[in-house]
Every structure is written in C-alpha cells, then in structure tokens.
Design a protein around this motif. Structure first.
Motif, PDB file in Angstrom:
ATOM      1  N   ILE A  26       0.842  -1.200   0.000  1.00  0.00           N
ATOM      2  CA  ILE A  26       0.000   0.000   0.000  1.00  0.00           C
ATOM      3  C   ILE A  26       0.873   1.245   0.000  1.00  0.00           C
ATOM      4  N   GLU A  27       0.260   2.381  -0.334  1.00  0.00           N
ATOM      5  CA  GLU A  27       0.980   3.648  -0.345  1.00  0.00           C
ATOM      6  C   GLU A  27       1.346   4.062   1.077  1.00  0.00           C
ATOM      7  N   GLU A  28       2.486   4.719   1.200  1.00  0.00           N
ATOM      8  CA  GLU A  28       2.859   5.224   2.521  1.00  0.00           C
ATOM      9  C   GLU A  28       1.867   6.283   2.981  1.00  0.00           C
ATOM     10  N   ASN A  29       1.693   6.355   4.296  1.00  0.00           N
ATOM     11  CA  ASN A  29       0.748   7.270   4.944  1.00  0.00           C
ATOM     12  C   ASN A  29      -0.709   6.878   4.714  1.00  0.00           C
ATOM     13  N   THR A  30      -0.954   5.650   4.229  1.00  0.00           N
ATOM     14  CA  THR A  30      -2.330   5.160   4.124  1.00  0.00           C
ATOM     15  C   THR A  30      -2.930   5.047   5.520  1.00  0.00           C
ATOM     16  N   GLN A  31      -4.122   5.619   5.709  1.00  0.00           N
ATOM     17  CA  GLN A  31      -4.742   5.633   7.033  1.00  0.00           C
ATOM     18  C   GLN A  31      -6.060   4.880   7.090  1.00  0.00           C
ATOM     19  N   GLU A  32      -6.635   4.514   5.937  1.00  0.00           N
ATOM     20  CA  GLU A  32      -7.926   3.826   5.928  1.00  0.00           C
ATOM     21  C   GLU A  32      -7.752   2.399   6.440  1.00  0.00           C
ATOM     22  N   ILE A  33      -8.367   2.099   7.586  1.00  0.00           N
ATOM     23  CA  ILE A  33      -8.214   0.781   8.210  1.00  0.00           C
ATOM     24  C   ILE A  33      -8.738  -0.319   7.289  1.00  0.00           C
ATOM     25  N   ALA A  34      -9.857  -0.054   6.613  1.00  0.00           N
ATOM     26  CA  ALA A  34     -10.433  -1.065   5.721  1.00  0.00           C
ATOM     27  C   ALA A  34      -9.451  -1.431   4.603  1.00  0.00           C
ATOM     28  N   LYS A  35      -8.767  -0.429   4.070  1.00  0.00           N
ATOM     29  CA  LYS A  35      -7.806  -0.680   2.995  1.00  0.00           C
ATOM     30  C   LYS A  35      -6.599  -1.449   3.519  1.00  0.00           C
ATOM     31  N   ILE A  36      -6.155  -1.118   4.727  1.00  0.00           N
ATOM     32  CA  ILE A  36      -5.021  -1.822   5.332  1.00  0.00           C
ATOM     33  C   ILE A  36      -5.372  -3.288   5.559  1.00  0.00           C
ATOM     34  N   GLU A  37      -6.572  -3.540   6.109  1.00  0.00           N
ATOM     35  CA  GLU A  37      -6.991  -4.918   6.379  1.00  0.00           C
ATOM     36  C   GLU A  37      -7.199  -5.698   5.085  1.00  0.00           C
ATOM     37  N   GLU A  38      -7.734  -5.035   4.070  1.00  0.00           N
ATOM     38  CA  GLU A  38      -7.934  -5.701   2.780  1.00  0.00           C
ATOM     39  C   GLU A  38      -6.595  -6.114   2.171  1.00  0.00           C
ATOM     40  N   SER A  39      -5.605  -5.229   2.261  1.00  0.00           N
ATOM     41  CA  SER A  39      -4.271  -5.545   1.747  1.00  0.00           C
ATOM     42  C   SER A  39      -3.646  -6.684   2.538  1.00  0.00           C
ATOM     43  N   TYR A  40      -3.867  -6.679   3.849  1.00  0.00           N
ATOM     44  CA  TYR A  40      -3.347  -7.761   4.693  1.00  0.00           C
ATOM     45  C   TYR A  40      -3.927  -9.106   4.269  1.00  0.00           C
ATOM     46  N   ARG A  41      -5.245  -9.155   4.053  1.00  0.00           N
ATOM     47  CA  ARG A  41      -5.881 -10.405   3.631  1.00  0.00           C
ATOM     48  C   ARG A  41      -5.334 -10.874   2.287  1.00  0.00           C
ATOM     49  N   GLY A  42      -5.125  -9.915   1.384  1.00  0.00           N
ATOM     50  CA  GLY A  42      -4.598 -10.271   0.076  1.00  0.00           C
ATOM     51  C   GLY A  42      -3.211 -10.885   0.158  1.00  0.00           C
ATOM     52  N   GLN A  43      -2.358 -10.343   1.023  1.00  0.00           N
ATOM     53  CA  GLN A  43      -1.004 -10.880   1.177  1.00  0.00           C
ATOM     54  C   GLN A  43      -1.028 -12.259   1.835  1.00  0.00           C
ATOM     55  N   ILE A  44      -1.926 -12.448   2.806  1.00  0.00           N
ATOM     56  CA  ILE A  44      -2.054 -13.764   3.448  1.00  0.00           C
ATOM     57  C   ILE A  44      -2.493 -14.813   2.427  1.00  0.00           C
ATOM     58  N   GLN A  45      -3.412 -14.442   1.547  1.00  0.00           N
ATOM     59  CA  GLN A  45      -3.875 -15.373   0.515  1.00  0.00           C
ATOM     60  C   GLN A  45      -2.745 -15.758  -0.436  1.00  0.00           C
ATOM     61  N   LYS A  46      -1.848 -14.820  -0.719  1.00  0.00           N
ATOM     62  CA  LYS A  46      -0.692 -15.140  -1.561  1.00  0.00           C
ATOM     63  C   LYS A  46       0.175 -16.209  -0.896  1.00  0.00           C
ATOM     64  N   LEU A  47       0.356 -16.092   0.418  1.00  0.00           N
ATOM     65  CA  LEU A  47       1.181 -17.065   1.139  1.00  0.00           C
ATOM     66  C   LEU A  47       0.542 -18.445   1.155  1.00  0.00           C
ATOM     67  N   GLN A  48      -0.796 -18.483   1.201  1.00  0.00           N
ATOM     68  CA  GLN A  48      -1.489 -19.770   1.259  1.00  0.00           C
ATOM     69  C   GLN A  48      -1.251 -20.613   0.011  1.00  0.00           C
ATOM     70  N   ALA A  70       2.585  -5.663  10.860  1.00  0.00           N
ATOM     71  CA  ALA A  70       2.386  -4.509   9.981  1.00  0.00           C
ATOM     72  C   ALA A  70       0.942  -4.028  10.031  1.00  0.00           C
ATOM     73  N   CYS A  71       0.003  -4.973   9.940  1.00  0.00           N
ATOM     74  CA  CYS A  71      -1.420  -4.615   9.963  1.00  0.00           C
ATOM     75  C   CYS A  71      -1.800  -4.003  11.307  1.00  0.00           C
ATOM     76  N   HIS A  72      -1.316  -4.594  12.393  1.00  0.00           N
ATOM     77  CA  HIS A  72      -1.634  -4.081  13.732  1.00  0.00           C
ATOM     78  C   HIS A  72      -1.074  -2.675  13.926  1.00  0.00           C
ATOM     79  N   THR A  73       0.157  -2.451  13.490  1.00  0.00           N
ATOM     80  CA  THR A  73       0.800  -1.148  13.677  1.00  0.00           C
ATOM     81  C   THR A  73       0.118  -0.065  12.860  1.00  0.00           C
TER      82      THR A  73
END
Length: 486
Positions: A26-48, A70-73
């Motif tokens: 995601i872009e630096e300084n992204t503050q939207e929690i929904a976007k952060i969580e969505e990106s987190y889920r996408g990265q987890i799916q890549k690992l699966q 990263a997602c928590h922070t």
C-alpha cells in the motif's frame, strides 16, 4: 539469493528489506483501516498458495508474523505515527549516505542537487529536512535563476501543513486512549445493560429482549426494503445491515478478542433444515442419504432402500449430513430459487443468534434457573429433563428465540458454517463481512456453531466455536442456510 518478499508476496524485486507499507503493498501514509486490512488479507492469501511446499514452511510462518505486526501497527493511529517517524529517520540516514557519495570537494553540482531532490520526493522526505542535511554537510552550488533560489522555499507551506496534521492526530490519539482507559470493559457494560433490561421483565414470563420487541414491531417495514422472497420461504428472517459485537473475552481462546463487525443485510432461515426439506433435495438430485454405520446412529439413519427419513421425523432437523452435503443442498436450492443460497458465515450466524447487544445466549440471559426450557440440551447430566431424550421438532423452544426471532440456535443440533476453522481467526479477520476460507485438500476443518441436544450448557453460548472435518457426519450436526441480498 532468492528474494522471498518478491517471490512470495509480490514486493518489488528492487526492495530487499521492505517496510510495513511495502510489505502490505500500500501507499505510505495510508490511514484507511479497511484498505489496510484488505491488503493484509490479500497478502495472506498469496502465502497460502505456497502452504503445501515444505521448503517455505518456516518462511511463511515468519512472513505471516511480519504481516500481522504490519497490519496491527498501521491500523492503530498512535502506533502508525510513531512508526512513520522512525521510518522517516531511517530514510534520512539512507539519503545522507547517498549525499556523502556525491560529495566532491565540499561542493555539489546543480545536477547532483536535482538528483537528490528527486530521491527525496521518491522517499517522501520533506524538502525542509533535505535542505538542512545539505547545508550541514556541503557547500551547495544552487541552480541558476528563480527556480534555484526558491528551490526549498516554495514547498515549506506543505511541510507546515503536514506538521499540524501530525500534531492533531497525536492529540486525537491521546484523547481516545484516555477515554477508553477510563471506560469499563466492553462486555461487562453490555452484560450490565442486559441485566437492567431483564430485571424489568415479569418473573413468571420467559426473557424477551428489548431488541426482539423492536424487531417484531418493525420487521414488516424492514422487509419492504429487502428483496422479494418466494412464498415457500416465508419463514426466512431478515437481518439488517449494521454492526454487532463478535466474540467473547470470557470464552475460550479461539473466541478472542471481541471485535466490532459490520455485515451487509441478508436473510437467514428461522429453523434448521428439516428431514422433509432434505427429502426434496434427495429426490431431485439422487444425492447420498444421511447415514452412519454405527449403533448409536441407528435411530437417525435414513432407509437405504426407500431413501426416506426415519418415520415420524419429517419436521425434525436433518442430521448425519457433512459440510459438503450441506453445501450441495445450498447449491441445489440456489438453482431452484434463482437466489444466492449459502451456509451462513460464522459472523452471519453469530449476529443472528445474539443480535446487536452481544447476548450470552440467544434469549439474552438465564432466568430463575429454568434454562432447560429455553433449549434442547443435556441439562444436569440428563438428556430428557427438557422433555426430549435426543432431537426435538424444530421450533419446540419458542422462549429460546434469538433477538431476531431465529429458533433453536442454542441446542438441538450444532450447525455447519461456511468458514474454515482457524483458532486465531479473530486476530486477523477483517471488520467487514469476514470469511475464513482454506482449501479442503490442505485444511479440512470447518466450523460448527450452537451446541446440540447432546451437549452441556457451556456449548449453548452464542460465541462458542466447534470444529470438524468437512467430510464427517454425526448425529449431533445439522445446518440452516442464508440467502444473500448483494
């Protein structure tokens, strides 16, 4: 050496040690929690996708931990501000080293200054900060003309705006922390609210939640705004869009932490699927009948020759169905009704069971010790104290209805949900329409909810989670379904 961040997560191959923003993509300084969580889920799916490769087993565990941090922070405004400050200092150190490499005889050429200017924009370091670094380390030969003279001055307004924004966010975070640190535990406050409501009910009447009264009074108006349902599905219950509290701090580890979850509107079946309803599915598809070659299953097994349910049990919940069987039923019903029919997600099931007030049981609370009259379960080490030695006809315990009017969500049969079981799911699931999915071939465990006629009171809680293989069946397990609107 293989770049694991690039190969497993798709991070740019140029980045060897990604920061939290780069790790999540995601872009630096992204503050939207929904976007952060969505990106987190996408990265987890890549690992699966690499989960079956033993070569990456330890690497995947490491990366999952990094992604979780990263997602928590970044989802916490206070932690994000602190992290951004540290990240900024690290970038400054990198830029200082590059300036030292360009430094020749104490002077920098205008072209070199332009290069540093471009690098500072790329690294998102403020122009004022870069100016200070240059003036402290070198003698600058500025570009000629007005552009060179106003090189730093023209961008200082932006720097001041960013500074004020950071200060405002810091004060907001401090105020939020102070408020919640002085507040009581969320679940305690909800239970106190529930106790106040229940204390106003007549002692000789079953507990009826205020939320259920509101729903009963407004259900007709709610359904006017919902999609039309076939006449034979008039027993479906409309669950409106909105938030509810999922999980419990008093339950098992896999029920924690408590989360505020937002769900789109949907319909859920008032009762569990009955033998009569499942019979239609068997007749139409020639699907295998519910059967288990064990002595304790004999009263529940269907007739293999006639493919019929046990005699006199038409309105009882169907049991001995696997998760895969229930999914096939939903697929068949979707085609028949031309609607999107599915097993409920854990979140959909729990909201329908406990409502928006986070009830401990579907009916809210236990009154006068008469809990055996609210659900079909093994009360006091006996299975017939509630009048039923095993299964009961659906809807036999009207006092145990959920706030929305769903029946038998505690006891009778445990119900399959759509989700794959993950003990730590509540630490990672998104706050919007969560669903945990894993390939059955690599992870066969699915979720069961609600407790059964065979279980004790502990399993009747609206937050209790159970699990079984998707291809297993049992005399305690059944299901109900939802119809999705979106």
């Amino acid at each position: 050496m293989e770049n694991i961040y690039h190969y497993l997560l798709g991070v740019s191959p140029k980045i060897k040690d990604p920061n939290y923003y780069e790790l999540l993509g995601i872009e630096e300084n992204t503050q939207e929690i929904a976007k952060i969580e969505e990106s987190y889920r996408g990265q987890i799916q890549k690992l699966q996708k690499f989960g079956n490769n033993p070569k990456y087993k330890e690497t995947i565990l490491f990366l999952k931990g990094e992604l979780r941090k990263a997602c928590h922070t970044l989802s916490n405004s206070t932690l994000r501000i602190e992290y951004d400050l540290v990240l900024s200092e690290e970038k400054v150190e990198i830029l200082e080293k590059e300036i030292q490499l360009l430094y020749i005889k104490g002077n920098l050429h205008p072209l070199e200054i332009q290069y540093i200017q471009g690098r500072s924009r790329e690294m998102k370091i403020s122009p004022v900060r870069v100016e200070k670094i240059l003036r402290s380390k070198t003698k600058i030969i500025p570009p000629k003309g007005t552009e060179g003279e106003n090189f730093w001055r023209s961008q200082r307004r932006e720097e001041i705006s960013i500074l004020f924004l950071l200060i405002s966010l810091a004060f907001l975070s401090i105020g939020t922390y102070y408020y919640f640190s002085k507040s009581q535990n969320l679940e305690k406050r909800l239970q106190m609210m529930e106790t106040r409501i229940s204390s106003k009910q007549p002692k000789d009447l079953p507990f009826v939640s205020k939320e259920k009264e509101i729903h009963d009074a407004s259900s007709s108006s709610l359904e006017k705004n919902a999609v039309a349902l076939p006449k034979n599905l008039s027993e479906m219950i409309y669950i409106p869009e909105g938030e509810f509290i999922m999980g419990s701090e008093k339950g098992s580890e896999d029920e924690q932490p408590m989360r505020k979850i937002h769900l789109d509107a949907y319909y859920i079946k008032r009762y569990e699927v009955t033998n009569q309803e499942y019979q239609e599915f068997i007749k139409a598809t020639q699907h295998s009948i519910p059967y288990l070659p064990k002595k304790e299953a004999e009263p529940f097994n269907w007739d293999p020759l006639n493919k019929t349910a046990p005699e006199g049990k038409a309105e009882y919940p169907v049991v001995l169905v696997t998760w895969a069987d229930a999914m096939e039923y939903c697929k068949w019903l979707s085609s028949r009704l031309q609607k999107n029919v599915s097993l409920p997600t854990e979140a959909q099931w729990e909201k329908a069971a406990r409502g928006e007030k986070a009830f401990f049981y579907p009916w809210g609370s236990v009154q006068n010790g008469s809990k055996e009259y609210y659900a079909n379960f093994a009360a006091g080490n006996t299975r017939d104290k509630d009048g039923f030695p095993d299964l009961a006809k659906v809807g036999s315990f009207p006092h145990g209805a959920s706030p929305y009017g769903c029946m038998d969500m505690a006891g009778n049969v445990s119900e399959w949900c759509l989700d794959s079981y993950d003990k730590f799911a509540y630490q990672e699931i998104p706050s919007m329409n969560p669903l945990v999915t894993k390939e059955e071939a690599s992870w066969p465990w699915k979720v069961l909810r609600g407790g059964s006629w065979h279980d004790s009171e502990f399993y009747l809680r609206t937050t209790h989670r159970n699990t079984a293989r998707y291809d297993q069946n049992d005399i305690r397990w059944g299901f109900r379904y939802v119809i999705l609107i979106k």
